[in-house]
Design a protein around this motif. Structure first.
Motif, PDB file in Angstrom:
ATOM      1  N   TYR A  36       0.856  -1.173   0.000  1.00  0.00           N
ATOM      2  CA  TYR A  36       0.000   0.000   0.000  1.00  0.00           C
ATOM      3  C   TYR A  36       0.901   1.235   0.000  1.00  0.00           C
ATOM      4  CZ  TYR A  36      -3.914  -2.977   1.531  1.00  0.00           C
ATOM      5  OH  TYR A  36      -4.892  -3.942   1.622  1.00  0.00           O
ATOM      6  N   GLN A  38       0.748   5.725   0.992  1.00  0.00           N
ATOM      7  CA  GLN A  38      -0.006   6.869   1.484  1.00  0.00           C
ATOM      8  C   GLN A  38       0.758   8.137   1.155  1.00  0.00           C
ATOM      9  OE1 GLN A  38      -1.185   6.680   5.615  1.00  0.00           O
ATOM     10  NE2 GLN A  38      -2.801   8.169   5.287  1.00  0.00           N
ATOM     11  N   ASP A  41      -1.597  13.977   2.837  1.00  0.00           N
ATOM     12  CA  ASP A  41      -2.982  14.442   2.820  1.00  0.00           C
ATOM     13  C   ASP A  41      -3.918  13.532   2.033  1.00  0.00           C
ATOM     14  OD1 ASP A  41      -1.637  17.748   2.505  1.00  0.00           O
ATOM     15  OD2 ASP A  41      -2.275  16.704   4.335  1.00  0.00           O
ATOM     16  N   LYS A  42      -3.523  12.270   1.832  1.00  0.00           N
ATOM     17  CA  LYS A  42      -4.376  11.312   1.128  1.00  0.00           C
ATOM     18  C   LYS A  42      -4.543  10.051   1.964  1.00  0.00           C
ATOM     19  CE  LYS A  42      -3.619  12.742  -3.652  1.00  0.00           C
ATOM     20  NZ  LYS A  42      -3.275  12.275  -5.027  1.00  0.00           N
ATOM     21  N   GLN A  43      -5.585   9.283   1.655  1.00  0.00           N
ATOM     22  CA  GLN A  43      -5.806   8.027   2.358  1.00  0.00           C
ATOM     23  C   GLN A  43      -4.852   6.962   1.851  1.00  0.00           C
ATOM     24  OE1 GLN A  43     -10.011   7.085   1.898  1.00  0.00           O
ATOM     25  NE2 GLN A  43     -10.482   8.125   3.808  1.00  0.00           N
ATOM     26  N   ARG A  44      -4.640   5.949   2.693  1.00  0.00           N
ATOM     27  CA  ARG A  44      -3.793   4.834   2.280  1.00  0.00           C
ATOM     28  C   ARG A  44      -4.446   4.118   1.103  1.00  0.00           C
ATOM     29  NH1 ARG A  44      -0.827   1.346   6.848  1.00  0.00           N
ATOM     30  NH2 ARG A  44      -0.361   3.507   7.377  1.00  0.00           N
ATOM     31  N   GLU A  45      -3.627   3.789   0.105  1.00  0.00           N
ATOM     32  CA  GLU A  45      -4.105   3.249  -1.169  1.00  0.00           C
ATOM     33  C   GLU A  45      -3.517   1.869  -1.404  1.00  0.00           C
ATOM     34  OE1 GLU A  45      -3.618   4.441  -5.942  1.00  0.00           O
ATOM     35  OE2 GLU A  45      -2.343   5.343  -4.416  1.00  0.00           O
ATOM     36  N   TRP A 109       1.438  -4.856   9.647  1.00  0.00           N
ATOM     37  CA  TRP A 109       1.954  -3.790   8.798  1.00  0.00           C
ATOM     38  C   TRP A 109       3.430  -3.532   9.071  1.00  0.00           C
ATOM     39  CZ3 TRP A 109      -0.902  -1.443   5.012  1.00  0.00           C
ATOM     40  CH2 TRP A 109      -2.291  -1.641   5.050  1.00  0.00           C
TER      41      TRP A 109
END
Length: 119
Positions: A36, A38, A41-45, A109
């Motif tokens: 993943y 991140q 200022d963005k969500q984890r992708e 994680w």
């Protein structure tokens, strides 16, 4: 159980990097392993996942540029990243579904490794 990610750094647009993630501890088995990221200022992708049997799946944003793989022992996962773009700049995290002695099944994680794509 620990996941240790490494391999991040600064790379120019169009360049490549290979991330690694090693699982350690009292591990009985590992099912899926995934990457993943991140960005600020963005969500984890979600990026990519590989099963214990080697089946893979990718997010549309990285398909064809990124490749996920595992070592033969199944405790390491890699992410080969090619044709990197500035928008790939993010902290990259590995994740694994692990059955551990005394803990049972759980999602674990890594600590994250920073990838910066810039000229």
């Amino acid at each position: 159980v620990q996941l240790q990610a490494s391999g991040g750094g600064l790379v120019q647009p169009g360049g490549s990097l290979r991330l690694s993630c090693a699982a350690s501890g009292s591990i009985s088995s590992i099912n899926n392993m995934a990457w993943y990221r991140q960005a600020p200022d963005k969500q984890r992708e979600f990026l990519a996942v590989i099963s214990a049997g080697g089946s893979t799946n990718y997010a549309a944003s990285v398909k064809g540029r990124f490749s996920i793989s595992r070592d033969n022992a199944g405790k390491m996962v890699f992410l080969q990243m090619n044709s990197l773009k500035p928008e790939d700049t993010a902290v990259y995290y590995c994740n694994a579904n692990i059955f551990a002695a005394g803990l049972g099944y759980g999602s674990h994680w890594g600590q994250g490794t920073l990838v910066t794509v810039s000229s």
